[in-house]
Design a protein around this motif. Structure first.
Motif, PDB file in Angstrom:
ATOM      1  N   HIS A 444      24.483  40.542  49.159  1.00  0.00           N
ATOM      2  CA  HIS A 444      23.792  40.576  47.869  1.00  0.00           C
ATOM      3  C   HIS A 444      23.770  39.205  47.208  1.00  0.00           C
ATOM      4  O   HIS A 444      23.493  39.111  46.010  1.00  0.00           O
ATOM      5  CB  HIS A 444      24.493  41.564  46.919  1.00  0.00           C
ATOM      6  CG  HIS A 444      24.158  42.992  47.189  1.00  0.00           C
ATOM      7  ND1 HIS A 444      24.802  43.741  48.157  1.00  0.00           N
ATOM      8  CD2 HIS A 444      23.227  43.832  46.651  1.00  0.00           C
ATOM      9  CE1 HIS A 444      24.300  44.965  48.177  1.00  0.00           C
ATOM     10  NE2 HIS A 444      23.332  45.041  47.282  1.00  0.00           N
ATOM     11  N   ASP A 445      24.102  38.155  47.961  1.00  0.00           N
ATOM     12  CA  ASP A 445      24.213  36.795  47.408  1.00  0.00           C
ATOM     13  C   ASP A 445      25.283  36.722  46.324  1.00  0.00           C
ATOM     14  O   ASP A 445      25.207  35.872  45.428  1.00  0.00           O
ATOM     15  CB  ASP A 445      22.872  36.323  46.820  1.00  0.00           C
ATOM     16  CG  ASP A 445      21.827  36.197  47.905  1.00  0.00           C
ATOM     17  OD1 ASP A 445      22.205  35.822  49.030  1.00  0.00           O
ATOM     18  OD2 ASP A 445      20.646  36.497  47.621  1.00  0.00           O
ATOM     19  N   GLY A 446      26.250  37.597  46.412  1.00  0.00           N
ATOM     20  CA  GLY A 446      27.341  37.566  45.440  1.00  0.00           C
ATOM     21  C   GLY A 446      28.621  37.165  46.136  1.00  0.00           C
ATOM     22  O   GLY A 446      28.600  36.694  47.274  1.00  0.00           O
ATOM     23  N   ARG A 447      29.753  37.327  45.459  1.00  0.00           N
ATOM     24  CA  ARG A 447      31.016  37.008  46.109  1.00  0.00           C
ATOM     25  C   ARG A 447      32.131  37.831  45.479  1.00  0.00           C
ATOM     26  O   ARG A 447      31.963  38.389  44.381  1.00  0.00           O
ATOM     27  CB  ARG A 447      31.333  35.520  46.001  1.00  0.00           C
ATOM     28  CG  ARG A 447      31.516  35.031  44.597  1.00  0.00           C
ATOM     29  CD  ARG A 447      31.872  33.538  44.626  1.00  0.00           C
ATOM     30  NE  ARG A 447      32.433  33.132  43.353  1.00  0.00           N
ATOM     31  CZ  ARG A 447      31.740  32.986  42.241  1.00  0.00           C
ATOM     32  NH1 ARG A 447      30.448  33.219  42.237  1.00  0.00           N
ATOM     33  NH2 ARG A 447      32.327  32.634  41.120  1.00  0.00           N
ATOM     34  N   VAL A 448      33.240  37.891  46.179  1.00  0.00           N
ATOM     35  CA  VAL A 448      34.360  38.658  45.664  1.00  0.00           C
ATOM     36  C   VAL A 448      35.610  37.783  45.743  1.00  0.00           C
ATOM     37  O   VAL A 448      35.775  37.009  46.676  1.00  0.00           O
ATOM     38  CB  VAL A 448      34.533  39.987  46.436  1.00  0.00           C
ATOM     39  CG1 VAL A 448      34.767  39.722  47.908  1.00  0.00           C
ATOM     40  CG2 VAL A 448      35.655  40.812  45.852  1.00  0.00           C
ATOM     41  N   GLU A 449      36.430  37.864  44.700  1.00  0.00           N
ATOM     42  CA  GLU A 449      37.645  37.053  44.650  1.00  0.00           C
ATOM     43  C   GLU A 449      38.824  37.945  44.315  1.00  0.00           C
ATOM     44  O   GLU A 449      38.646  39.004  43.726  1.00  0.00           O
ATOM     45  CB  GLU A 449      37.507  35.974  43.563  1.00  0.00           C
ATOM     46  CG  GLU A 449      36.627  34.814  43.995  1.00  0.00           C
ATOM     47  CD  GLU A 449      35.974  34.128  42.812  1.00  0.00           C
ATOM     48  OE1 GLU A 449      36.236  34.544  41.659  1.00  0.00           O
ATOM     49  OE2 GLU A 449      35.199  33.196  43.053  1.00  0.00           O
ATOM     50  N   VAL A 450      40.008  37.453  44.679  1.00  0.00           N
ATOM     51  CA  VAL A 450      41.201  38.237  44.390  1.00  0.00           C
ATOM     52  C   VAL A 450      42.281  37.331  43.815  1.00  0.00           C
ATOM     53  O   VAL A 450      42.386  36.164  44.189  1.00  0.00           O
ATOM     54  CB  VAL A 450      41.716  38.954  45.658  1.00  0.00           C
ATOM     55  CG1 VAL A 450      42.108  37.947  46.717  1.00  0.00           C
ATOM     56  CG2 VAL A 450      42.871  39.877  45.330  1.00  0.00           C
ATOM     57  N   ALA A 451      43.018  37.875  42.869  1.00  0.00           N
ATOM     58  CA  ALA A 451      44.218  37.198  42.371  1.00  0.00           C
ATOM     59  C   ALA A 451      45.270  38.280  42.294  1.00  0.00           C
ATOM     60  O   ALA A 451      45.012  39.365  41.777  1.00  0.00           O
ATOM     61  CB  ALA A 451      43.968  36.599  40.995  1.00  0.00           C
ATOM     62  N   SER A 452      46.432  38.021  42.887  1.00  0.00           N
ATOM     63  CA  SER A 452      47.423  39.098  42.914  1.00  0.00           C
ATOM     64  C   SER A 452      48.831  38.552  42.758  1.00  0.00           C
ATOM     65  O   SER A 452      49.241  37.640  43.468  1.00  0.00           O
ATOM     66  CB  SER A 452      47.315  39.868  44.233  1.00  0.00           C
ATOM     67  OG  SER A 452      48.280  40.888  44.267  1.00  0.00           O
ATOM     68  N   VAL A 453      49.545  39.122  41.787  1.00  0.00           N
ATOM     69  CA  VAL A 453      50.986  38.911  41.660  1.00  0.00           C
ATOM     70  C   VAL A 453      51.565  40.305  41.443  1.00  0.00           C
ATOM     71  O   VAL A 453      50.831  41.222  41.054  1.00  0.00           O
ATOM     72  CB  VAL A 453      51.332  37.998  40.463  1.00  0.00           C
ATOM     73  CG1 VAL A 453      50.925  36.566  40.743  1.00  0.00           C
ATOM     74  CG2 VAL A 453      50.701  38.510  39.189  1.00  0.00           C
ATOM     75  N   PRO A 454      52.840  40.507  41.733  1.00  0.00           N
ATOM     76  CA  PRO A 454      53.414  41.830  41.478  1.00  0.00           C
ATOM     77  C   PRO A 454      53.149  42.227  40.023  1.00  0.00           C
ATOM     78  O   PRO A 454      53.410  41.451  39.106  1.00  0.00           O
ATOM     79  CB  PRO A 454      54.911  41.640  41.745  1.00  0.00           C
ATOM     80  CG  PRO A 454      54.959  40.504  42.715  1.00  0.00           C
ATOM     81  CD  PRO A 454      53.809  39.612  42.367  1.00  0.00           C
ATOM     82  N   GLY A 455      52.575  43.408  39.845  1.00  0.00           N
ATOM     83  CA  GLY A 455      52.290  43.890  38.491  1.00  0.00           C
ATOM     84  C   GLY A 455      50.895  43.575  38.018  1.00  0.00           C
ATOM     85  O   GLY A 455      50.472  44.073  36.983  1.00  0.00           O
TER      86      GLY A 455
END
Ligand SMILES: Nc1ncnc2c1ncn2[C@@H]1O[C@H](COP(=O)(O)OP(=O)(O)OP(=O)(O)O)[C@@H](O)[C@H]1O
Ligand SMILES: [Mg+2]
Length: 496
Positions: A444-455
């Motif tokens: 879809h010409d988009g993107r996905v990002e993730v940020a993860s820390v416990p909680g």
């Protein structure tokens, strides 16, 4: 110091020319000096001979230099009579045929038959020869060196002028020639630059630029480079084509295999169900086995569907492209998630206006479903999962669960990337969920990002935004809680 090839060649040729010119000029000047001096010495010697032949004419007054007046003597000829080591008289011949007395230095007395240079002060240097007259006197005859010096000076001036002119001409000519000679190099560099700008990492088969035919003549050095470059580009192109071909074949194979697996899997599920409901009594073991067959076949169906979808996305299969609102998609997905895991707290935050994007509704629904499924399956009950839709066509799924394991996080969007190492887990995914999220977003010409820390684990899906429709049609509130009291938005079309 870094110089362009052009500058280097031009500077070298000028320097070479300057050195050669200097050597030639010096040699010429030295030889010419010798030649002129020899000639002057001959002239002095013959003048001296005339002096002595005159000197025999009697009766010469002892102090006289009348020998200077002998016909044939040149203007400015010097004459002196030395007797007993003392200069008796010294004079030069004037332009009107008379003699003019001059001061003579005492070293005249030592002049012999071999020409020497003696300075006469204001009159300049003279070449002089001494001849013994029959009466025993030493007759010294001389001619000015000035003529020789003037000639040499003029020669040096002319040489310098010619050298400078030559350097100027060579500078212009060399610049033009060298520029012409290195122009093909520029074309080679341009071709290489054009190729280096191509997006070669995509794995697509590409048509690479080539060096123009004129720059591939193997008889020239540049042509050899150009030819080699072209051959290399040809190899690279072939390699890309072969790679693309094999990738395509592999994708088609995966797609075909997945597709073919669907039918037998559906049969297995169907027969297991049929047997279970058939009414015949089974022992507990058979019942257990039938349940396992059904759930494993279900898992396999999901896996096969995921593989098929990924293979199709990889192949660049066009998606449906319809204008759609993200909010109802999210609301439906959250409702499903709530139904599957009522033990979690499900929060939704939607903007007042519809958030329009152009895309494939089923695929986008699957993306949100995959994100919510992760927030459900990889967190304990009681976890709060907040799904937010922003007007900039952004969907954010955040949970306050334990977070993504640090060793998984860097490649969490990779295929078969899973948090728990064991693949024999009874329940649980195959590790394709986020790979599909990423592939659909990219399609879809988009993107996905993730940020993860416990909680705090946040997935952000950004899609290219469609122009916002004017507000007014939208429903009221922002935060909807799909929990104890599950509110629904009229526009959302929620079921469940
Ligand atoms: N919200 C989350 N909280 C904690 N870990 C997560 C979360 N989302 C993903 N993960 C981790 O990332 C891994 C990869 O997720 P992904 O969805 O790709 O695979 P999966 O959920 O294991 O399998 P599938 O989605 O194919 O059923 C998961 O195995 C899990 O360890
Ligand atoms: Mg998953």
């Amino acid at each position: 110091m870094t110089m362009s090839l052009e500058t280097k060649l031009v500077v070298s040729s000028i320097a070479l020319l300057a050195v050669v010119s200097a050597v030639i000029a010096t040699a010429t000047t030295l030889l010419f000096n010798d030649f002129l001096t020899d000639r002057l010495d001959l002239q002095v010697s013959s003048a001296a001979r005339r002096s002595t032949s005159t000197a025999v004419q009697p009766p010469p007054e002892a102090r006289e230099v009348s020998f200077l007046l002998f016909p044939g003597q040149a203007v400015d000829t010097f004459g002196a009579r030395v007797r007993d080591g003392v200069v008796r008289r010294a004079a030069v011949l004037t332009g009107v045929g008379t003699v003019r007395q001059v001061q003579a230095p005492p070293e005249l007395a030592r002049v012999t038959g071999r020409p020497v240079t003696v300075s006469l002060g204001p009159l300049g240097d003279y070449r002089m020869v001494g001849v013994r007259a029959p009466d025993g006197d030493l007759l010294v005859t001389g001619l000015p060196v000035l003529g020789v010096q003037t000639t040499l000076t003029r020669l040096v001036v002319v040489e310098a002028a010619v050298t400078l002119a030559g350097v100027a001409v060579v500078a212009v000519a060399a610049t033009l020639l060298v520029r012409r000679a290195v122009r093909p190099l520029g074309r080679l560099a341009a071709t290489a630059a054009r190729v280096s700008e191509l997006p070669l990492a995509t794995g697509e088969a590409v048509r690479l630029a080539r060096v123009p035919e004129v720059d591939t003549d193997p008889r020239t050095e540049i042509g050899q480079v150009g030819g080699a470059l072209n051959r290399m580009l040809g190899h690279v192109e072939t390699a890309f084509a072969v790679r693309h071909e094999s990738e395509t074949r592999l994708r088609r194979f995966i797609a075909d295999a997945s597709h073919e697996l669907r039918t037998p899997l559906a049969s297995i599920v169907g027969y297991a169900e049929l047997t279970r409901r058939g009414g015949e009594p089974h022992g507990p073991q058979t019942t257990h086995a039938l349940g396992r067959i059904r759930s494993e076949a279900g898992r396999m169906t999901t896996l096969v569907e995921d593989l098929l979808l990924l293979a199709r996305l990889d192949a660049g299969r066009p998606l449906e492209r319809a204008e759609l609102d993200l909010s109802p998609i999210v609301v439906n997905a959250v409702s499903d998630a709530y139904a599957a895991a009522p033990g979690h707290r499900w929060l939704v935050s939607l903007p007042d206006q519809p958030v329009l994007v152009v895309g494939d509704a089923d695929r986008l629904h699957q993306v949100v479903t995959n994100l919510l499924a992760n927030a459900r399956t990889h967190t304990p009950p009681g976890t709060t999962v907040t799904t937010t839709v922003l007007p900039e066509a952004i969907v954010r799924v955040a949970d306050d669960g334990p977070g993504i394991p640090a060793h998984v996080l860097p490649h969490v969007f990779g295929r078969f990337a899973r948090g728990d190492g064991s693949r024999s887990r009874l329940a649980g995914g195959s590790g394709l969920g986020l790979a599909i999220v990423s592939a659909v977003a990219a399609a879809h010409d988009g993107r996905v990002e993730v940020a993860s820390v416990p909680g705090n684990t946040v997935f952000t899906l950004s899609l290219p935004s469609r122009d916002q429709v004017p507000p007014g049609e939208g429903g009221p509130p922002d935060a909807h809680e799909h929990g104890g009291d599950q509110r629904e938005r009229d526009r959302g079309g929620i079921t469940g």
